[in-house]
Write a protein that holds these residues in place. Structure first.
Motif, PDB file in Angstrom:
ATOM      1  N   THR A 260       1.010  -1.277   0.527  1.00  0.00           N
ATOM      2  CA  THR A 260      -0.250   0.132  -0.169  1.00  0.00           C
ATOM      3  C   THR A 260       1.284   1.235   0.163  1.00  0.00           C
ATOM      4  OG1 THR A 260      -0.289  -0.257   2.335  1.00  0.00           O
ATOM      5  CG2 THR A 260      -1.686  -1.412   1.427  1.00  0.00           C
ATOM      6  N   SER A 261       2.230   1.092   0.302  1.00  0.00           N
ATOM      7  CA  SER A 261       3.034   2.260   0.553  1.00  0.00           C
ATOM      8  C   SER A 261       3.511   2.604  -0.739  1.00  0.00           C
ATOM      9  CB  SER A 261       4.570   2.008   1.389  1.00  0.00           C
ATOM     10  OG  SER A 261       5.099   3.246   0.958  1.00  0.00           O
ATOM     11  N   LEU A 262       3.875   1.926  -1.631  1.00  0.00           N
ATOM     12  CA  LEU A 262       4.074   1.654  -3.087  1.00  0.00           C
ATOM     13  C   LEU A 262       3.389   2.967  -3.526  1.00  0.00           C
ATOM     14  CD1 LEU A 262       6.589  -1.230  -3.128  1.00  0.00           C
ATOM     15  CD2 LEU A 262       7.316   1.009  -3.022  1.00  0.00           C
ATOM     16  N   SER A 263       2.284   2.306  -3.464  1.00  0.00           N
ATOM     17  CA  SER A 263       0.806   2.639  -4.729  1.00  0.00           C
ATOM     18  C   SER A 263       0.367   3.665  -4.178  1.00  0.00           C
ATOM     19  CB  SER A 263      -0.455   1.423  -3.781  1.00  0.00           C
ATOM     20  OG  SER A 263      -1.031   1.916  -5.144  1.00  0.00           O
ATOM     21  N   SER A 264       0.014   3.987  -2.682  1.00  0.00           N
ATOM     22  CA  SER A 264       0.500   5.403  -2.609  1.00  0.00           C
ATOM     23  C   SER A 264       1.256   6.539  -3.167  1.00  0.00           C
ATOM     24  CB  SER A 264       0.009   5.105  -0.241  1.00  0.00           C
ATOM     25  OG  SER A 264      -0.293   6.759  -0.086  1.00  0.00           O
ATOM     26  N   VAL A 265       2.965   6.284  -2.635  1.00  0.00           N
ATOM     27  CA  VAL A 265       3.305   7.283  -2.447  1.00  0.00           C
ATOM     28  C   VAL A 265       3.753   7.669  -4.126  1.00  0.00           C
ATOM     29  CG1 VAL A 265       5.641   5.831  -3.547  1.00  0.00           C
ATOM     30  CG2 VAL A 265       6.044   7.860  -1.403  1.00  0.00           C
ATOM     31  N   ARG A 266       3.478   6.876  -4.832  1.00  0.00           N
ATOM     32  CA  ARG A 266       3.517   7.018  -6.032  1.00  0.00           C
ATOM     33  C   ARG A 266       2.565   8.294  -6.565  1.00  0.00           C
ATOM     34  NH1 ARG A 266       2.758   2.249 -11.174  1.00  0.00           N
ATOM     35  NH2 ARG A 266       0.494   2.350 -10.561  1.00  0.00           N
ATOM     36  N   ALA A 267       1.171   8.181  -6.125  1.00  0.00           N
ATOM     37  CA  ALA A 267      -0.107   9.326  -6.049  1.00  0.00           C
ATOM     38  C   ALA A 267       0.332  10.269  -5.547  1.00  0.00           C
ATOM     39  CB  ALA A 267      -1.485   8.344  -5.960  1.00  0.00           C
ATOM     40  N   HIS A 268       1.278   9.978  -4.498  1.00  0.00           N
ATOM     41  CA  HIS A 268       1.238  11.586  -3.742  1.00  0.00           C
ATOM     42  C   HIS A 268       2.657  11.682  -4.269  1.00  0.00           C
ATOM     43  CE1 HIS A 268      -1.507  11.267  -0.065  1.00  0.00           C
ATOM     44  NE2 HIS A 268      -1.505  10.175  -0.205  1.00  0.00           N
ATOM     45  N   HIS A 269       3.187  11.479  -4.752  1.00  0.00           N
ATOM     46  CA  HIS A 269       4.721  12.508  -5.816  1.00  0.00           C
ATOM     47  C   HIS A 269       4.127  12.371  -6.888  1.00  0.00           C
ATOM     48  CE1 HIS A 269       8.786  12.463  -6.955  1.00  0.00           C
ATOM     49  NE2 HIS A 269       8.572  11.615  -8.394  1.00  0.00           N
ATOM     50  N   ARG A 270       3.084  11.883  -7.602  1.00  0.00           N
ATOM     51  CA  ARG A 270       2.909  12.875  -8.870  1.00  0.00           C
ATOM     52  C   ARG A 270       2.131  13.833  -8.580  1.00  0.00           C
ATOM     53  NH1 ARG A 270      -1.027   7.685 -11.198  1.00  0.00           N
ATOM     54  NH2 ARG A 270       1.185   6.874 -12.680  1.00  0.00           N
ATOM     55  N   ARG A 271       1.847  14.754  -7.688  1.00  0.00           N
ATOM     56  CA  ARG A 271       1.166  15.601  -6.990  1.00  0.00           C
ATOM     57  C   ARG A 271       2.486  16.533  -5.784  1.00  0.00           C
ATOM     58  NH1 ARG A 271      -2.878  12.444  -7.779  1.00  0.00           N
ATOM     59  NH2 ARG A 271      -4.280  12.680  -8.076  1.00  0.00           N
ATOM     60  N   GLY A 272       3.559  16.498  -6.273  1.00  0.00           N
ATOM     61  CA  GLY A 272       4.537  17.080  -5.112  1.00  0.00           C
ATOM     62  C   GLY A 272       4.829  16.947  -3.760  1.00  0.00           C
ATOM     63  N   ALA A 273       3.890  15.719  -3.267  1.00  0.00           N
ATOM     64  CA  ALA A 273       3.501  16.243  -1.979  1.00  0.00           C
ATOM     65  C   ALA A 273       4.944  15.047  -0.989  1.00  0.00           C
ATOM     66  CB  ALA A 273       1.856  15.467  -1.682  1.00  0.00           C
ATOM     67  N   VAL A 274       5.921  14.762  -1.590  1.00  0.00           N
ATOM     68  CA  VAL A 274       7.121  13.509  -0.928  1.00  0.00           C
ATOM     69  C   VAL A 274       8.127  14.177  -0.910  1.00  0.00           C
ATOM     70  CG1 VAL A 274       8.160  11.568  -0.767  1.00  0.00           C
ATOM     71  CG2 VAL A 274       5.779  11.760  -1.960  1.00  0.00           C
ATOM     72  N   LEU A 275       8.791  14.344   0.424  1.00  0.00           N
ATOM     73  CA  LEU A 275       9.148  15.668   0.588  1.00  0.00           C
ATOM     74  C   LEU A 275      10.717  14.231   0.433  1.00  0.00           C
ATOM     75  CD1 LEU A 275       8.376  18.377   2.893  1.00  0.00           C
ATOM     76  CD2 LEU A 275       8.293  18.583   0.319  1.00  0.00           C
ATOM     77  N   TRP A 276      11.397  14.128  -0.290  1.00  0.00           N
ATOM     78  CA  TRP A 276      12.579  13.214  -0.071  1.00  0.00           C
ATOM     79  C   TRP A 276      13.233  13.022   0.706  1.00  0.00           C
ATOM     80  CZ3 TRP A 276      10.717   8.377  -1.189  1.00  0.00           C
ATOM     81  CH2 TRP A 276       9.737   8.405  -2.761  1.00  0.00           C
ATOM     82  N   PRO A 277      13.817  15.119   0.705  1.00  0.00           N
ATOM     83  CA  PRO A 277      14.978  15.062   1.764  1.00  0.00           C
ATOM     84  C   PRO A 277      14.716  14.328   3.254  1.00  0.00           C
ATOM     85  CG  PRO A 277      14.180  16.741   0.031  1.00  0.00           C
ATOM     86  CD  PRO A 277      13.701  16.157   0.433  1.00  0.00           C
ATOM     87  N   ILE A 278      13.548  14.148   3.599  1.00  0.00           N
ATOM     88  CA  ILE A 278      13.199  14.057   4.997  1.00  0.00           C
ATOM     89  C   ILE A 278      12.916  12.494   5.113  1.00  0.00           C
ATOM     90  CG2 ILE A 278      10.768  14.500   6.630  1.00  0.00           C
ATOM     91  CD1 ILE A 278      10.567  17.317   5.873  1.00  0.00           C
ATOM     92  N   VAL A 279      12.994  12.418   4.000  1.00  0.00           N
ATOM     93  CA  VAL A 279      12.503  10.271   3.962  1.00  0.00           C
ATOM     94  C   VAL A 279      14.162  10.191   4.191  1.00  0.00           C
ATOM     95  CG1 VAL A 279      12.386   8.296   2.288  1.00  0.00           C
ATOM     96  CG2 VAL A 279      10.404  10.516   1.754  1.00  0.00           C
ATOM     97  N   ARG A 280      14.894  10.890   3.139  1.00  0.00           N
ATOM     98  CA  ARG A 280      16.002  10.195   3.389  1.00  0.00           C
ATOM     99  C   ARG A 280      16.708  10.403   4.483  1.00  0.00           C
ATOM    100  NH1 ARG A 280      16.695  12.132  -1.676  1.00  0.00           N
ATOM    101  NH2 ARG A 280      17.335  13.919  -1.521  1.00  0.00           N
ATOM    102  N   LEU A 281      16.574  11.485   5.597  1.00  0.00           N
ATOM    103  CA  LEU A 281      17.106  11.928   6.612  1.00  0.00           C
ATOM    104  C   LEU A 281      16.501  10.713   8.433  1.00  0.00           C
ATOM    105  CD1 LEU A 281      16.962  16.038   6.809  1.00  0.00           C
ATOM    106  CD2 LEU A 281      18.957  13.741   7.276  1.00  0.00           C
ATOM    107  N   LEU A 282      15.023  10.439   8.205  1.00  0.00           N
ATOM    108  CA  LEU A 282      14.825   9.498   8.958  1.00  0.00           C
ATOM    109  C   LEU A 282      14.576   7.883   8.471  1.00  0.00           C
ATOM    110  CD1 LEU A 282      11.252  11.777   9.193  1.00  0.00           C
ATOM    111  CD2 LEU A 282      12.620  10.917  11.007  1.00  0.00           C
ATOM    112  N   THR A 283      14.845   8.188   7.205  1.00  0.00           N
ATOM    113  CA  THR A 283      14.962   5.861   7.032  1.00  0.00           C
ATOM    114  C   THR A 283      16.225   5.469   7.952  1.00  0.00           C
ATOM    115  OG1 THR A 283      13.863   6.838   4.929  1.00  0.00           O
ATOM    116  CG2 THR A 283      15.296   4.419   5.082  1.00  0.00           C
ATOM    117  N   PRO A 284      17.425   5.589   8.133  1.00  0.00           N
ATOM    118  CA  PRO A 284      18.026   4.885   8.457  1.00  0.00           C
ATOM    119  C   PRO A 284      17.935   4.513  10.239  1.00  0.00           C
ATOM    120  CG  PRO A 284      19.689   6.429   7.822  1.00  0.00           C
ATOM    121  CD  PRO A 284      18.203   6.895   7.187  1.00  0.00           C
ATOM    122  N   GLY A 285      16.662   5.675  10.625  1.00  0.00           N
ATOM    123  CA  GLY A 285      16.340   5.093  12.177  1.00  0.00           C
ATOM    124  C   GLY A 285      15.123   4.252  12.114  1.00  0.00           C
ATOM    125  N   ILE A 286      15.022   4.671  11.008  1.00  0.00           N
ATOM    126  CA  ILE A 286      13.911   3.828  10.472  1.00  0.00           C
ATOM    127  C   ILE A 286      13.651   2.041  10.760  1.00  0.00           C
ATOM    128  CG2 ILE A 286      11.810   3.427   8.910  1.00  0.00           C
ATOM    129  CD1 ILE A 286      10.880   6.323   9.011  1.00  0.00           C
TER     130      ILE A 286
END
Length: 302
Positions: free
Chosen positions: A102-128
């Motif tokens: 569901t994440s892959l499907s949802s994030v593609r739809a959000h990414h098309r609308r420019g709603a995913v802030l990838w720098p924040i994703v990269r910062l949080l992912t190692p700890g996650i």
């Protein structure tokens, strides 16, 4: 189990016929193990409906669906007569794995609308990633009833967050690298404990740091994948070799539920994401929060 009996009538048919739990688990000598995919047609419909609801809500509210999925998958497994010590943990593991899809499907739809802030994703992912792996091991070490209580409090906390809808101070921003790594660890650990995509922490955290709500929801959808992947691997590894597991299980992962729920939720998650960008979702969040309070109360009473 009145709620489960009402919503999932096919699940209690075995109990009404007097089928013992030992037969369901295949523990009798010479018992023939059923096929992993040999489930009743009505059960397939019920799992599909659950997948449709969780997928849509994942896209609409960025919640990952675990708050609905874990209770109802627990009902399904418990009504089949599987050991109570396993059912909640299997529901959490299955919920996490569906979030991968569901994440892959949802994030593609959000990414098309420019709603995913990838720098924040990269910062949080190692700890996650680290937090999710550790959280899965903690969860399987806990008694099933303790994990149920933790899940109920998590649902109640998430509902309260939706009701309060607190506004951040304009001066707040995201913390530095160490702060975001630590926050990622907290998000990952708690999410893998309760089978959620982390939005119940990550969305309030980002909005508290003055990230716009639609960006917070889209970014949270992207964070759901590393949470779910690391947590799933942890539950599969920890559940190897356990007795009396349902047919079609890999560790604590229940494959029939995963396949049906995921296939349907992949289709409905983009619809939820599109709806989120067309409407004010705050009133809907309050309604959903009331439903979550009922689920939390039922989980505690059960």
């Amino acid at each position: 189990m009145v709620l489960a009996d009402t919503l999932f009538p096919s699940l209690v048919s075995g109990r009404s016929r007097g089928i013992p739990a030992s037969a369901a688990c295949g523990s009798e000598p010479g018992a023939t193990q059923p096929s992993p995919m040999n489930i009743e047609p009505l059960l397939i419909v019920e799992l599909a409906l659950l997948g449709a609801c969780t997928g849509f809500l994942a896209g609409l509210l960025g919640i990952g669906g675990g708050m609905l999925m874990v209770p109802f998958v627990t009902f399904i497994l418990a009504s089949k007569g599987y050991p109570e010590e396993y059912t909640v943990k299997m529901a959490v593991a299955t919920s996490l794995t569906t979030i991968c899809f569901t994440s892959l499907s949802s994030v593609r739809a959000h990414h098309r609308r420019g709603a995913v802030l990838w720098p924040i994703v990269r910062l949080l992912t190692p700890g996650i990633l680290l937090g999710s792996l550790v959280g899965a091991q903690v969860a399987v070490a806990l008694p099933g009833k303790t994990l149920s209580i933790l899940f109920a409090f998590f649902v109640a906390f998430s509902a309260t967050q939706m009701f309060l809808d607190r506004k951040p101070k304009p001066s707040r921003t995201l913390p530095g690298r160490l702060g975001t790594f630590s926050m990622g660890g907290v998000i990952g650990m708690v999410s893998s404990l309760v089978g959620a995509g982390g939005a119940f922490i990550s969305v309030p955290f980002m909005t508290w740091c003055n990230v716009k709500i639609h960006h917070a929801v889209g970014t949270s959808a992207a964070l759901g994948f590393p949470i779910a992947l690391a947590g799933t691997l942890g539950y599969i590894w920890a559940g190897q070799g356990l007795p009396q597991m349902p047919p079609g299980s890999i560790g604590y992962l229940y494959l029939p539920g995963l396949l049906i729920i995921s296939l349907v939720s992949i289709c409905t998650a983009p619809l939820g994401a599109r709806t989120a960008h067309r409407m004010d979702i705050r009133p809907l969040k309050k309604v959903f929060a009331a439903v979550l309070y009922l689920l939390a109360a039922y989980f505690l009473l059960r």
